[in-house]
Every structure is written in structure tokens, then in C-alpha cells.
Motif scaffolding. Structure first.
Motif, PDB file in Angstrom:
ATOM      1  N   TYR A  45      13.830  21.684   3.491  1.00  0.00           N
ATOM      2  CA  TYR A  45      14.845  21.927   2.461  1.00  0.00           C
ATOM      3  C   TYR A  45      16.223  21.534   2.983  1.00  0.00           C
ATOM      4  O   TYR A  45      16.989  20.834   2.314  1.00  0.00           O
ATOM      5  N   GLN A  46      16.537  22.009   4.187  1.00  0.00           N
ATOM      6  CA  GLN A  46      17.855  21.780   4.750  1.00  0.00           C
ATOM      7  C   GLN A  46      18.105  20.304   5.013  1.00  0.00           C
ATOM      8  O   GLN A  46      19.172  19.765   4.689  1.00  0.00           O
ATOM      9  N   ALA A  47      17.120  19.622   5.597  1.00  0.00           N
ATOM     10  CA  ALA A  47      17.291  18.217   5.945  1.00  0.00           C
ATOM     11  C   ALA A  47      17.469  17.350   4.702  1.00  0.00           C
ATOM     12  O   ALA A  47      18.318  16.453   4.666  1.00  0.00           O
ATOM     13  N   VAL A  48      16.677  17.614   3.672  1.00  0.00           N
ATOM     14  CA  VAL A  48      16.780  16.829   2.447  1.00  0.00           C
ATOM     15  C   VAL A  48      18.122  17.088   1.760  1.00  0.00           C
ATOM     16  O   VAL A  48      18.795  16.163   1.302  1.00  0.00           O
ATOM     17  N   SER A  49      18.519  18.351   1.699  1.00  0.00           N
ATOM     18  CA  SER A  49      19.807  18.688   1.090  1.00  0.00           C
ATOM     19  C   SER A  49      20.954  18.060   1.858  1.00  0.00           C
ATOM     20  O   SER A  49      21.896  17.513   1.261  1.00  0.00           O
ATOM     21  N   ASP A  50      20.895  18.097   3.183  1.00  0.00           N
ATOM     22  CA  ASP A  50      21.946  17.488   4.000  1.00  0.00           C
ATOM     23  C   ASP A  50      22.067  15.988   3.721  1.00  0.00           C
ATOM     24  O   ASP A  50      23.166  15.447   3.584  1.00  0.00           O
ATOM     25  N   ALA A  51      20.903  15.316   3.659  1.00  0.00           N
ATOM     26  CA  ALA A  51      20.917  13.874   3.400  1.00  0.00           C
ATOM     27  C   ALA A  51      21.504  13.573   2.031  1.00  0.00           C
ATOM     28  O   ALA A  51      22.294  12.634   1.859  1.00  0.00           O
ATOM     29  N   ALA A  52      21.135  14.386   1.042  1.00  0.00           N
ATOM     30  CA  ALA A  52      21.632  14.178  -0.318  1.00  0.00           C
ATOM     31  C   ALA A  52      23.132  14.378  -0.396  1.00  0.00           C
ATOM     32  O   ALA A  52      23.864  13.545  -0.962  1.00  0.00           O
ATOM     33  N   ILE A  53      23.615  15.453   0.178  1.00  0.00           N
ATOM     34  CA  ILE A  53      25.035  15.766   0.070  1.00  0.00           C
ATOM     35  C   ILE A  53      25.877  14.726   0.796  1.00  0.00           C
ATOM     36  O   ILE A  53      26.962  14.346   0.325  1.00  0.00           O
ATOM     37  N   ALA A  54      25.376  14.225   1.918  1.00  0.00           N
ATOM     38  CA  ALA A  54      26.108  13.170   2.622  1.00  0.00           C
ATOM     39  C   ALA A  54      26.281  11.946   1.724  1.00  0.00           C
ATOM     40  O   ALA A  54      27.370  11.353   1.664  1.00  0.00           O
ATOM     41  N   LEU A  55      25.230  11.583   1.009  1.00  0.00           N
ATOM     42  CA  LEU A  55      25.314  10.442   0.095  1.00  0.00           C
ATOM     43  C   LEU A  55      26.230  10.741  -1.087  1.00  0.00           C
ATOM     44  O   LEU A  55      27.035   9.894  -1.498  1.00  0.00           O
ATOM     45  N   PHE A  56      26.120  11.942  -1.636  1.00  0.00           N
ATOM     46  CA  PHE A  56      26.943  12.304  -2.790  1.00  0.00           C
ATOM     47  C   PHE A  56      28.429  12.315  -2.425  1.00  0.00           C
ATOM     48  O   PHE A  56      29.279  11.881  -3.212  1.00  0.00           O
ATOM     49  N   LEU A  57      28.741  12.819  -1.239  1.00  0.00           N
ATOM     50  CA  LEU A  57      30.146  12.855  -0.811  1.00  0.00           C
ATOM     51  C   LEU A  57      30.688  11.446  -0.579  1.00  0.00           C
ATOM     52  O   LEU A  57      31.860  11.177  -0.826  1.00  0.00           O
TER      53      LEU A  57
END
Length: 224
Positions: free
Chosen positions: A25-37
Motif C-alpha cells: 500500500y505504502q509503496a504504491v501510494s508513494d509512487a503515485a503521489i510522486a508522479l501526481f506532484l
């Protein structure tokens, strides 16, 4: 982004499978937020997030049913926080007093959920959140679950559900006001005193209203 917080919900140890699930959960969310930012929420596809996290798109959707949940995962550990505060309060302390104390403690800790945090990564995350209509709309679902959990902790009846709705609304408004001041350029330290006074006033207003409702009785809700 809002730092993840490990919160113990029970004394039982977390199993290996559950730990792996949480890490995913954490790794996927981290990857997503990095792209979104970097590029903006609407300009990044779910397929791109899956590729960045090195998982398939169907696997991603097993963890996150909606694209917005990739961001709001950061609030998952806060979803039943108010309910836990009420359940764990010391003997003799009222639910409102416990929640008031907890919110003031959060201000002192600069907990992002109070809106009083000016760390650059938190500012970036909050600007992403409040600047994306789809995320704001999805956040209301999280708040609805928080309200339901708090209502259950308070007793689960109609009056408790009404109280939970008022409490969750107050916490949301206090946090949003703090965030708006910080987003306008004030530091967390500068906002702290006013934020505490606003919380004191808000909980006093809540207390007066809920006390009046309890004296009036069930007829006030049309169920008498």
C-alpha cells in the motif's frame, strides 16, 4: 506528502502477510503521489502509476479501488482516530474533552491532520489535495466513515450520530482554516496561538450545543 504514521490499533502483533500488504500500500501510494506532484493528478494515468510501482493495473485496483484513493491513503490511519481517542480516554474524561485535548496535542506536534504543518512536503501534498476537485470530493467519503466510527464509539444512537457529525465538521473546519493561513504564507509557529484559541472556542460552542440537546431530550429530533 503527509508522512505515514504507524499506529497500533490493538495489542495483537501484525502478521507477516499483513505487514507485506501494508508495505505494498505504502509503496504504491508513494509512487503515485510522486508522479501526481510532478505532473498533476489529472495528467497521470493509473497505468503509469502501476508501471512506476512495478505492479499490474489489476493488482493496483485490488489495493486501491479508485485513483483518488492513491492519494487519500495518507488519511487511512486517521479514519477512525476520533473514535479511538474516545474509546481510550481516561476514566472521568468526557468524549468532547478527550477530543479537544487530542486536537490541541496535534497542534503542538504539528500534525498535518490539524492543518498546522508547514513542512515543504506537507505543503506540496495539501496543495495537491485541495487543488484537485476529484480528491476533495473523495475526501468526503473518508470523513463519512470517520463520522460513522465516532458515532459508534459514542453509543451509536441518533443523538450520537448527530453529535459525531457536528464534531467531525468542527475538526474539518479548524484544520482547513489552519491550512489556509499557512498556504497564504504564515508559518505554523505564527498560526499556533490563534489555532488553539479557535479550537477552544469551537469546542466550547460544541459543548454548549450538545449539552443543550441532551437536556432537551429525544423530542428535539422528532422521535419523542
Amino acid at each position: 506528502m503527509v508522512p505515514a504514521r504507524a499506529r497500533e490499533r490493538s495489542s495483537a502483533p501484525v502478521g507477516l502477510r499483513e505487514r507485506k500488504k501494508q508495505l505494498t500500500y505504502q509503496a504504491v501510494s508513494d509512487a503515485a503521489i510522486a508522479l501526481f506532484l510532478e505532473r498533476g493528478f489529472d495528467k497521470v494515468s493509473v497505468a503509469e502509476v502501476a508501471a512506476a510501482a512495478d505492479i499490474s493495473k489489476p493488482t493496483l485496483f485490488r489495493y486501491f479501488p479508485a485513483k483518488e484513493d492513491l492519494v487519500l491513503h495518507r488519511f487511512a490511519d486517521h479514519e477512525d482516530e476520533s473514535a479511538r481517542v474516545v474509546a481510550a480516554r481516561p476514566a472521568g474524561e468526557s468524549p468532547l474533552d478527550a477530543l479537544h485535548r487530542h486536537f490541541l496535542d496535534g497542534l503542538d506536534r504539528r500534525d498535518p491532520v490539524t492543518g498546522l504543518c508547514d513542512a515543504p512536503e506537507v505543503l506540496a501534498f495539501m496543495r495537491l489535495l485541495y487543488g484537485t476537485p476529484a480528491l476533495v470530493a473523495r475526501m468526503y467519503a473518508y470523513q463519512g466513515r470517520s463520522e460513522a466510527a465516532l458515532a459508534d464509539a459514542l453509543g451509536g444512537g441518533l443523538s450520537e450520530r448527530l453529535a459525531a457529525g457536528q464534531i467531525v465538521a468542527v475538526l474539518r473546519i479548524l484544520a482547513l482554516d489552519n491550512w489556509r493561513r499557512i498556504d497564504a504564507g504564515e508559518s505554523a509557529d505564527a498560526v499556533r496561538v490563534g489555532a488553539a484559541r479557535a479550537a477552544d472556542a469551537a469546542f466550547a460552542q460544541l459543548r454548549a450545543g450538545l449539552d443543550a440537546a441532551s437536556r432537551t431530550g429525544p423530542e428535539a429530533t422528532g422521535n419523542g
